[in-house]
Design a protein around this motif. Structure first.
Motif, PDB file in Angstrom:
ATOM      1  N   GLY A  40       0.837  -1.190   0.000  1.00  0.00           N
ATOM      2  CA  GLY A  40       0.000   0.000   0.000  1.00  0.00           C
ATOM      3  C   GLY A  40       0.874   1.242   0.000  1.00  0.00           C
ATOM      4  N   CYS A  41       0.480   2.243  -0.767  1.00  0.00           N
ATOM      5  CA  CYS A  41       1.274   3.476  -0.870  1.00  0.00           C
ATOM      6  C   CYS A  41       0.375   4.702  -0.739  1.00  0.00           C
ATOM      7  CB  CYS A  41       1.994   3.541  -2.221  1.00  0.00           C
ATOM      8  SG  CYS A  41       3.231   2.247  -2.476  1.00  0.00           S
TER       9      CYS A  41
ATOM     10  N   PRO B 120       4.912  13.709   4.287  1.00  0.00           N
ATOM     11  CA  PRO B 120       5.803  12.666   3.771  1.00  0.00           C
ATOM     12  C   PRO B 120       5.038  11.446   3.238  1.00  0.00           C
ATOM     13  CG  PRO B 120       5.632  12.477   6.146  1.00  0.00           C
ATOM     14  CD  PRO B 120       4.836  13.690   5.768  1.00  0.00           C
ATOM     15  N   GLN B 121       5.692  10.713   2.324  1.00  0.00           N
ATOM     16  CA  GLN B 121       5.088   9.511   1.772  1.00  0.00           C
ATOM     17  C   GLN B 121       5.020   8.405   2.829  1.00  0.00           C
ATOM     18  OE1 GLN B 121       7.136   8.207  -1.756  1.00  0.00           O
ATOM     19  NE2 GLN B 121       6.855  10.152  -2.815  1.00  0.00           N
ATOM     20  N   VAL B 122       4.045   7.507   2.635  1.00  0.00           N
ATOM     21  CA  VAL B 122       3.893   6.342   3.509  1.00  0.00           C
ATOM     22  C   VAL B 122       3.727   5.110   2.629  1.00  0.00           C
ATOM     23  CG1 VAL B 122       2.443   5.238   5.264  1.00  0.00           C
ATOM     24  CG2 VAL B 122       2.833   7.712   5.355  1.00  0.00           C
ATOM     25  N   ALA B 123       4.404   4.009   2.994  1.00  0.00           N
ATOM     26  CA  ALA B 123       4.291   2.765   2.230  1.00  0.00           C
ATOM     27  C   ALA B 123       4.421   1.583   3.175  1.00  0.00           C
ATOM     28  CB  ALA B 123       5.360   2.700   1.140  1.00  0.00           C
ATOM     29  N   SER B 124       3.755   0.485   2.828  1.00  0.00           N
ATOM     30  CA  SER B 124       3.800  -0.674   3.712  1.00  0.00           C
ATOM     31  C   SER B 124       3.443  -1.944   2.971  1.00  0.00           C
ATOM     32  CB  SER B 124       2.816  -0.479   4.873  1.00  0.00           C
ATOM     33  OG  SER B 124       1.488  -0.330   4.379  1.00  0.00           O
ATOM     34  N   VAL B 125       3.826  -3.072   3.563  1.00  0.00           N
ATOM     35  CA  VAL B 125       3.413  -4.390   3.076  1.00  0.00           C
ATOM     36  C   VAL B 125       3.405  -5.336   4.270  1.00  0.00           C
ATOM     37  CG1 VAL B 125       5.767  -5.140   2.491  1.00  0.00           C
ATOM     38  CG2 VAL B 125       3.796  -6.186   1.332  1.00  0.00           C
TER      39      VAL B 125
ATOM     40  N   GLU C 184      10.305   9.288  -0.780  1.00  0.00           N
ATOM     41  CA  GLU C 184      10.409   8.225  -1.790  1.00  0.00           C
ATOM     42  C   GLU C 184      10.195   6.812  -1.272  1.00  0.00           C
ATOM     43  OE1 GLU C 184      10.373   9.022  -4.846  1.00  0.00           O
ATOM     44  OE2 GLU C 184      10.666  11.142  -4.457  1.00  0.00           O
ATOM     45  N   VAL C 185       9.517   6.657  -0.148  1.00  0.00           N
ATOM     46  CA  VAL C 185       9.317   5.295   0.358  1.00  0.00           C
ATOM     47  C   VAL C 185       8.382   4.481  -0.529  1.00  0.00           C
ATOM     48  CG1 VAL C 185       9.846   5.890   2.743  1.00  0.00           C
ATOM     49  CG2 VAL C 185       7.463   6.002   1.954  1.00  0.00           C
ATOM     50  N   THR C 186       7.549   5.163  -1.323  1.00  0.00           N
ATOM     51  CA  THR C 186       6.689   4.421  -2.256  1.00  0.00           C
ATOM     52  C   THR C 186       7.504   3.720  -3.334  1.00  0.00           C
ATOM     53  OG1 THR C 186       6.317   6.404  -3.610  1.00  0.00           O
ATOM     54  CG2 THR C 186       4.715   5.942  -1.853  1.00  0.00           C
ATOM     55  N   GLU C 187       8.706   4.192  -3.581  1.00  0.00           N
ATOM     56  CA  GLU C 187       9.609   3.516  -4.522  1.00  0.00           C
ATOM     57  C   GLU C 187      10.443   2.444  -3.825  1.00  0.00           C
ATOM     58  OE1 GLU C 187       9.667   3.843  -7.726  1.00  0.00           O
ATOM     59  OE2 GLU C 187       8.324   5.565  -7.886  1.00  0.00           O
ATOM     60  N   LEU C 188      10.674   2.596  -2.527  1.00  0.00           N
ATOM     61  CA  LEU C 188      11.505   1.643  -1.792  1.00  0.00           C
ATOM     62  C   LEU C 188      10.754   0.361  -1.427  1.00  0.00           C
ATOM     63  CD1 LEU C 188      13.366   3.968   0.755  1.00  0.00           C
ATOM     64  CD2 LEU C 188      14.214   3.129  -1.435  1.00  0.00           C
ATOM     65  N   ILE C 189       9.450   0.459  -1.200  1.00  0.00           N
ATOM     66  CA  ILE C 189       8.701  -0.660  -0.624  1.00  0.00           C
ATOM     67  C   ILE C 189       8.772  -1.915  -1.474  1.00  0.00           C
ATOM     68  CG2 ILE C 189       6.471  -0.041  -1.657  1.00  0.00           C
ATOM     69  CD1 ILE C 189       7.094  -1.401   1.916  1.00  0.00           C
ATOM     70  N   GLN C 190       8.923  -1.772  -2.785  1.00  0.00           N
ATOM     71  CA  GLN C 190       8.951  -2.955  -3.652  1.00  0.00           C
ATOM     72  C   GLN C 190      10.069  -3.931  -3.281  1.00  0.00           C
ATOM     73  OE1 GLN C 190      11.560  -3.552  -5.965  1.00  0.00           O
ATOM     74  NE2 GLN C 190      12.619  -1.651  -5.491  1.00  0.00           N
TER      75      GLN C 190
ATOM     76  N   PRO D 175      23.441  -0.383  -2.374  1.00  0.00           N
ATOM     77  CA  PRO D 175      24.361   0.660  -2.849  1.00  0.00           C
ATOM     78  C   PRO D 175      24.432   1.857  -1.908  1.00  0.00           C
ATOM     79  CG  PRO D 175      22.311   0.732  -4.093  1.00  0.00           C
ATOM     80  CD  PRO D 175      22.230  -0.482  -3.222  1.00  0.00           C
ATOM     81  N   HIS D 176      25.575   2.507  -1.899  1.00  0.00           N
ATOM     82  CA  HIS D 176      25.817   3.679  -1.057  1.00  0.00           C
ATOM     83  C   HIS D 176      26.262   4.841  -1.933  1.00  0.00           C
ATOM     84  CE1 HIS D 176      27.206   6.080   2.341  1.00  0.00           C
ATOM     85  NE2 HIS D 176      28.315   6.313   1.657  1.00  0.00           N
ATOM     86  N   PRO D 177      25.787   6.049  -1.698  1.00  0.00           N
ATOM     87  CA  PRO D 177      24.793   6.427  -0.708  1.00  0.00           C
ATOM     88  C   PRO D 177      23.382   6.403  -1.320  1.00  0.00           C
ATOM     89  CG  PRO D 177      25.790   8.393  -1.625  1.00  0.00           C
ATOM     90  CD  PRO D 177      26.420   7.215  -2.330  1.00  0.00           C
ATOM     91  N   THR D 178      22.492   5.694  -0.718  1.00  0.00           N
ATOM     92  CA  THR D 178      21.106   5.638  -1.164  1.00  0.00           C
ATOM     93  C   THR D 178      20.178   5.595   0.042  1.00  0.00           C
ATOM     94  OG1 THR D 178      21.003   3.214  -1.202  1.00  0.00           O
ATOM     95  CG2 THR D 178      21.719   4.314  -3.236  1.00  0.00           C
ATOM     96  N   LEU D 179      18.924   5.908  -0.211  1.00  0.00           N
ATOM     97  CA  LEU D 179      17.904   5.748   0.813  1.00  0.00           C
ATOM     98  C   LEU D 179      17.680   4.272   1.115  1.00  0.00           C
ATOM     99  CD1 LEU D 179      15.241   8.331  -0.460  1.00  0.00           C
ATOM    100  CD2 LEU D 179      16.913   8.679   1.361  1.00  0.00           C
ATOM    101  N   SER D 180      17.911   3.430   0.112  1.00  0.00           N
ATOM    102  CA  SER D 180      17.652   1.996   0.279  1.00  0.00           C
ATOM    103  C   SER D 180      18.525   1.354   1.352  1.00  0.00           C
ATOM    104  CB  SER D 180      17.843   1.262  -1.048  1.00  0.00           C
ATOM    105  OG  SER D 180      19.206   1.243  -1.438  1.00  0.00           O
TER     106      SER D 180
END
Length: 482
Positions: free
Chosen positions: A365-366, A371-376, A433-439, A460-465
């Motif tokens: 869900g996104c 701020p963005q919110v995402a979850s699974v 950008e958590v809606t892009e990270l959740i996948q 990878p560094h530096p990334t939000l991931s």
């Protein structure tokens, strides 16, 4: 097979409908799709896509108005031209709307224009649409079929959903809006009451707040975005309120009085007290309901429940040869759920081996607010309710180099594991950008990944991931950068 006879007819061309039609054509089935208004359905024309275009404009405006924090100077205050913002949003939809028409032609899928009604198993009649008979942006392609009787071995209902209305607070298109009106305002309201804090309500609240409106959100549940993990919801609320949004939880709008160009909402709080809020407009975002009316379901004795068609794990209804997918088949009412549900349904119809029912526990869900919110998966509370012994990991955006460099250091990633097996039970995020990270976590859950594989994955560094891995490490007392 005659010109009006098909292997598959799909009623509705939203994400579920048109994707199912394409997959059916790929599998060699003669396929038609019936649409009464616009190819792409609500998502593409009035939902997912155009709202993201609006929110992108809001995001750019937010960044521009905080340019000084990035060492930049812009002359004067940045302002938004509402007509141009809406025009861009509608243009994005028009482009994708035309893309669906191209895909129908490319895959040799017949488009039947009008409103479908089930007359008996395997047969529909298509009558004149009560909606406009042209696309909102594009003319109806030449050669499409229209009114008449059509037959198919398999008929799939994919008619989607519409905004739910509360008695006495019905949208009027002028002062009380649904997402239709909220998406194309003629003028920017200076103040708004948003009734409901699910994804639709909170996204519009976020957009209009960025545009400068005074926004009050009224939510009947104890937290905003009630389906989300409580900790993530609390962090999101803090940031939304920091942006100047007013949020009332455990409260409900009991009455709305209309003025000449304003509304006054009567809001009852948990303690029984009532306060009045006067604003230019009210957005009703109290959920959606399936479009099951006028389809002839009653005559065929199709089983329904709470306004949705009842199906099994493969989209089958209780009537042989009749199926349903997407919003009309029940929650979660998400475009990506509809697409996957449709593919499962048609592959089962085609007799493909190893077709598995959709696992609703792995549907992400996104929410695209700021701020963005995402979850699974399971929230912490749901995992405990299920009797699972759990490990919980948390990692703050404030400890991530990329987030700090972006100027987006407010947020958190939270992971939940089964203590005994290491199974990833859920992942919950709030921040940029958590809606892009959740996948990443969705893939991990589908692969039945444990904490060990995630810990051995190189991010990878530096990334939000990188925060995703740190959150996993934190659950096991091994966090490195905190």
């Amino acid at each position: 097979m005659s010109a009006t006879s098909y292997d598959v007819i799909i009623i509705g061309s939203g994400p579920g409908g048109y994707v199912t039609a394409i997959r059916a054509a790929q599998l060699g089935l003669k396929t038609a799709i019936v649409e009464r208004e616009h190819l792409g359905g609500i998502c593409l024309n009035w939902g997912c896509i155009p709202t993201k275009a609006l929110l992108r404009s809001a995001e750019i405006l937010d960044h521009a108005n905080h340019a000084k924090s990035y060492g930049l100077t812009l002359e004067g205050k940045m302002t938004a031209d509402v007509k141009d913002v809406v025009k861009r949003s509608r243009g994005v939809s028009a482009r994708l709307n035309g893309g669906v028409a191209f895909l129908m032609k490319k895959n040799k899928i017949d488009v039947i224009w009008g409103e479908a009604k089930l007359t008996r198993p395997g047969e529909i009649t298509v009558g004149k649409s009560s909606k406009p008979v042209v696309e909102p942006q594009n003319p109806v392609p030449k050669g499409v079929k229209g009114e008449g009787t059509y037959t198919a071995k398999h008929i799939i209902v994919a008619t989607g959903a519409r905004p739910r209305a509360l008695p006495g607070i019905e949208p009027d298109g002028k002062l009380i809006w649904t997402y239709f009106e909220a998406m194309k305002p003629d003028v920017m309201p200076k103040s708004l009451v948003v009734m409901g804090s699910g994804a639709i309500g909170i996204e519009f609240a976020s957009f209009y707040r960025s545009m400068g409106a005074d926004v009050t959100v009224v939510e009947v549940m104890p937290q905003v975005m009630p389906v989300e993990d409580a900790e993530i919801s609390a962090l999101a609320r803090k940031q939304l309120e920091k942006r100047g949004m007013k949020i009332l939880t455990e409260a409900k709008v009991t009455k709305v009085e209309k003025g000449a160009d304003s509304i006054t909402a009567h809001v009852e709080t948990r303690d029984g007290k009532v306060q009045t809020i006067t604003a230019d407009r009210l957005i009703s975002a109290v959920g959606v309901q399936g479009n099951i009316e006028g389809l002839g379901l009653e005559a065929l004795n199709v089983k329904t429940d709470r306004g949705c068609i009842v199906i099994d794990g493969y989209g089958k209804t209780n009537v042989p040869g009749l199926y349903a997918i997407g919003d009309v088949a029940g929650p979660p009412m998400l475009a990506h759920k509809a697409e996957h549900e449709g593919v499962v349904c048609i592959e089962k119809i085609a007799g493909l081996p190893n077709v598995h029912p959709m696992d609703k526990g792995k549907i992400p869900g996104c929410t695209y607010c700021n701020p963005q919110v995402a979850s699974v998966g399971l929230t912490e509370a749901k995992a405990k309710e299920a009797g699972r012994e759990i490990r919980v990991g948390r990692y703050s955006f404030g400890a991530n180099g990329k987030a700090i460099a972006l100027g987006e250091d407010q947020g958190m990633i939270k992971t939940i594991f089964d203590k005994k097996t290491g199974e990833l039970l859920g992942a919950h995020m709030v921040g940029a950008e958590v809606t892009e990270l959740i996948q990443g976590f969705v893939v991990a859950m589908n692969l039945e990944t444990t904490e060990e594989e995630l810990m051995h994955t190189i991010f990878p560094h530096p990334t939000l991931s990188e925060m995703m891995k740190e959150s996993v490490l934190d659950a096991y007392g091994r966090v490195l950068n905190a």
